[in-house]
Design a protein around this motif. Sequence first.
Motif, PDB file in Angstrom:
ATOM      1  N   PHE A 108       0.863  -1.171   0.000  1.00 14.99           N
ATOM      2  CA  PHE A 108       0.000   0.000   0.000  1.00 14.99           C
ATOM      3  C   PHE A 108       0.904   1.226   0.000  1.00 14.99           C
ATOM      4  CE2 PHE A 108      -2.691  -3.230   1.714  1.00 14.99           C
ATOM      5  CZ  PHE A 108      -4.000  -2.872   1.414  1.00 14.99           C
ATOM      6  N   GLY A 109       0.458   2.300  -0.602  1.00 19.79           N
ATOM      7  CA  GLY A 109       1.204   3.542  -0.494  1.00 19.79           C
ATOM      8  C   GLY A 109       1.454   4.222  -1.808  1.00 19.79           C
ATOM      9  N   ASP A 110       2.510   5.000  -1.791  1.00 18.81           N
ATOM     10  CA  ASP A 110       2.929   5.804  -2.929  1.00 18.81           C
ATOM     11  C   ASP A 110       4.428   5.592  -3.079  1.00 18.81           C
ATOM     12  OD1 ASP A 110       3.649   7.740  -4.737  1.00 18.81           O
ATOM     13  OD2 ASP A 110       2.699   9.390  -3.673  1.00 18.81           O
ATOM     14  N   LEU A 111       4.867   5.148  -4.234  1.00 21.27           N
ATOM     15  CA  LEU A 111       6.276   4.815  -4.433  1.00 21.27           C
ATOM     16  C   LEU A 111       7.206   6.007  -4.213  1.00 21.27           C
ATOM     17  CD1 LEU A 111       6.050   2.481  -7.551  1.00 21.27           C
ATOM     18  CD2 LEU A 111       6.235   1.838  -5.143  1.00 21.27           C
ATOM     19  N   SER A 112       6.678   7.213  -4.274  1.00 21.29           N
ATOM     20  CA  SER A 112       7.538   8.388  -4.113  1.00 21.29           C
ATOM     21  C   SER A 112       7.620   8.875  -2.664  1.00 21.29           C
ATOM     22  CB  SER A 112       7.045   9.523  -5.001  1.00 21.29           C
ATOM     23  OG  SER A 112       5.760   9.933  -4.602  1.00 21.29           O
ATOM     24  N   THR A 113       6.747   8.381  -1.772  1.00 23.71           N
ATOM     25  CA  THR A 113       6.771   8.872  -0.392  1.00 23.71           C
ATOM     26  C   THR A 113       6.919   7.773   0.655  1.00 23.71           C
ATOM     27  OG1 THR A 113       4.358   8.872  -0.281  1.00 23.71           O
ATOM     28  CG2 THR A 113       5.434  10.939  -0.907  1.00 23.71           C
ATOM     29  N   LYS A 114       6.104   6.759   0.604  1.00 18.92           N
ATOM     30  CA  LYS A 114       6.144   5.701   1.621  1.00 18.92           C
ATOM     31  C   LYS A 114       5.336   4.502   1.133  1.00 18.92           C
ATOM     32  CE  LYS A 114       6.103   6.925   5.786  1.00 18.92           C
ATOM     33  NZ  LYS A 114       5.818   7.468   7.110  1.00 18.92           N
ATOM     34  N   VAL A 115       5.834   3.320   1.461  1.00 18.35           N
ATOM     35  CA  VAL A 115       5.137   2.078   1.109  1.00 18.35           C
ATOM     36  C   VAL A 115       4.999   1.235   2.365  1.00 18.35           C
ATOM     37  CG1 VAL A 115       5.319  -0.080  -0.184  1.00 18.35           C
ATOM     38  CG2 VAL A 115       5.901   2.065  -1.289  1.00 18.35           C
ATOM     39  N   PHE A 116       3.822   0.664   2.537  1.00 15.42           N
ATOM     40  CA  PHE A 116       3.554  -0.248   3.642  1.00 15.42           C
ATOM     41  C   PHE A 116       3.465  -1.661   3.070  1.00 15.42           C
ATOM     42  CE2 PHE A 116       1.774   3.823   4.811  1.00 15.42           C
ATOM     43  CZ  PHE A 116       2.228   3.996   6.100  1.00 15.42           C
ATOM     44  N   THR A 158       4.278  -4.583  15.411  1.00 16.59           N
ATOM     45  CA  THR A 158       3.445  -5.269  16.396  1.00 16.59           C
ATOM     46  C   THR A 158       2.196  -4.453  16.715  1.00 16.59           C
ATOM     47  OG1 THR A 158       5.409  -6.319  17.327  1.00 16.59           O
ATOM     48  CG2 THR A 158       3.431  -6.294  18.701  1.00 16.59           C
ATOM     49  N   ASN A 159       2.372  -3.156  16.927  1.00 20.02           N
ATOM     50  CA  ASN A 159       1.230  -2.282  17.216  1.00 20.02           C
ATOM     51  C   ASN A 159       0.286  -2.193  16.018  1.00 20.02           C
ATOM     52  OD1 ASN A 159       2.122  -1.732  19.795  1.00 20.02           O
ATOM     53  ND2 ASN A 159       3.179   0.131  19.200  1.00 20.02           N
ATOM     54  N   ALA A 160       0.831  -2.020  14.830  1.00 20.40           N
ATOM     55  CA  ALA A 160      -0.007  -1.902  13.629  1.00 20.40           C
ATOM     56  C   ALA A 160      -0.800  -3.187  13.382  1.00 20.40           C
ATOM     57  CB  ALA A 160       0.861  -1.573  12.414  1.00 20.40           C
ATOM     58  N   THR A 161      -0.153  -4.317  13.595  1.00 19.71           N
ATOM     59  CA  THR A 161      -0.835  -5.602  13.414  1.00 19.71           C
ATOM     60  C   THR A 161      -1.965  -5.761  14.422  1.00 19.71           C
ATOM     61  OG1 THR A 161       1.202  -6.565  12.558  1.00 19.71           O
ATOM     62  CG2 THR A 161      -0.481  -8.099  13.309  1.00 19.71           C
ATOM     63  N   GLU A 162      -1.723  -5.355  15.653  1.00 25.00           N
ATOM     64  CA  GLU A 162      -2.766  -5.431  16.677  1.00 25.00           C
ATOM     65  C   GLU A 162      -3.937  -4.499  16.347  1.00 25.00           C
ATOM     66  OE1 GLU A 162      -2.996  -4.464  21.361  1.00 25.00           O
ATOM     67  OE2 GLU A 162      -1.448  -5.888  20.743  1.00 25.00           O
ATOM     68  N   ILE A 163      -3.644  -3.344  15.797  1.00 23.38           N
ATOM     69  CA  ILE A 163      -4.710  -2.422  15.382  1.00 23.38           C
ATOM     70  C   ILE A 163      -5.587  -3.079  14.322  1.00 23.38           C
ATOM     71  CG2 ILE A 163      -5.156  -0.269  14.130  1.00 23.38           C
ATOM     72  CD1 ILE A 163      -2.689   0.884  15.673  1.00 23.38           C
ATOM     73  N   HIS A 196     -11.480  -5.378   3.576  1.00 21.67           N
ATOM     74  CA  HIS A 196     -10.236  -5.272   4.325  1.00 21.67           C
ATOM     75  C   HIS A 196      -9.248  -4.348   3.622  1.00 21.67           C
ATOM     76  CE1 HIS A 196     -10.986  -9.310   6.610  1.00 21.67           C
ATOM     77  NE2 HIS A 196     -11.768  -8.322   7.019  1.00 21.67           N
ATOM     78  N   ILE A 197      -9.231  -4.372   2.301  1.00 27.57           N
ATOM     79  CA  ILE A 197      -8.366  -3.460   1.550  1.00 27.57           C
ATOM     80  C   ILE A 197      -8.770  -2.017   1.824  1.00 27.57           C
ATOM     81  CG2 ILE A 197      -7.785  -2.654  -0.782  1.00 27.57           C
ATOM     82  CD1 ILE A 197      -7.865  -5.652  -1.615  1.00 27.57           C
ATOM     83  N   ASP A 198     -10.071  -1.752   1.837  1.00 27.87           N
ATOM     84  CA  ASP A 198     -10.555  -0.394   2.135  1.00 27.87           C
ATOM     85  C   ASP A 198     -10.158   0.036   3.542  1.00 27.87           C
ATOM     86  OD1 ASP A 198     -11.695  -0.215  -0.369  1.00 27.87           O
ATOM     87  OD2 ASP A 198     -13.729  -0.693   0.321  1.00 27.87           O
ATOM     88  N   LYS A 199     -10.267  -0.874   4.509  1.00 28.83           N
ATOM     89  CA  LYS A 199      -9.891  -0.551   5.889  1.00 28.83           C
ATOM     90  C   LYS A 199      -8.400  -0.273   6.007  1.00 28.83           C
ATOM     91  CE  LYS A 199     -13.493  -3.104   8.398  1.00 28.83           C
ATOM     92  NZ  LYS A 199     -13.713  -4.188   9.387  1.00 28.83           N
ATOM     93  N   LEU A 200      -7.589  -1.091   5.355  1.00 33.09           N
ATOM     94  CA  LEU A 200      -6.143  -0.893   5.413  1.00 33.09           C
ATOM     95  C   LEU A 200      -5.741   0.404   4.712  1.00 33.09           C
ATOM     96  CD1 LEU A 200      -4.975  -4.558   4.815  1.00 33.09           C
ATOM     97  CD2 LEU A 200      -4.579  -3.203   6.872  1.00 33.09           C
ATOM     98  N   SER A 201      -6.358   0.686   3.605  1.00 33.46           N
ATOM     99  CA  SER A 201      -6.092   1.941   2.902  1.00 33.46           C
ATOM    100  C   SER A 201      -6.379   3.119   3.824  1.00 33.46           C
ATOM    101  CB  SER A 201      -6.944   2.024   1.637  1.00 33.46           C
ATOM    102  OG  SER A 201      -6.756   3.252   0.997  1.00 33.46           O
ATOM    103  N   TRP A 202      -7.496   3.089   4.512  1.00 37.16           N
ATOM    104  CA  TRP A 202      -7.848   4.146   5.471  1.00 37.16           C
ATOM    105  C   TRP A 202      -6.805   4.236   6.578  1.00 37.16           C
ATOM    106  CZ3 TRP A 202      -8.863   3.697  10.688  1.00 37.16           C
ATOM    107  CH2 TRP A 202      -9.306   4.868  11.313  1.00 37.16           C
ATOM    108  N   LEU A 203      -6.404   3.075   7.113  1.00 36.51           N
ATOM    109  CA  LEU A 203      -5.424   3.038   8.198  1.00 36.51           C
ATOM    110  C   LEU A 203      -4.102   3.671   7.777  1.00 36.51           C
ATOM    111  CD1 LEU A 203      -4.754   1.987  11.077  1.00 36.51           C
ATOM    112  CD2 LEU A 203      -3.990  -0.130   9.983  1.00 36.51           C
TER     113      LEU A 203
END
Length: 92
Positions: free
Chosen positions: A5-13, A61-66, A25-32
Amino acid sequence: MIHFFGDLSTKVFAVVSSQKLSSEHIDKLSWLFGNKPLLNSASIDAFFVGPRAAMITPWSTNATEITQNMGITGISRIEEFTPVSENYTGFD
């Protein structure tokens, strides 16, 4: 499987999941991730700096728990990566 997820020029998750993500789930992760879109690619041909593959960060660990609290199942790891130039040397 790994989803990006993300933008190749700024940050990728990078999201590691044990199953294919549903559109909900994709929509939720995009929002997150600050409304960053899913990148429809199995790999990314660019240079990024992030944590070592063998080390799970506290952030992950925190992101996964979220995601578990959001009702997203099957996520085992999330890490963030920052793009750098090909000749970047500011890492160990």
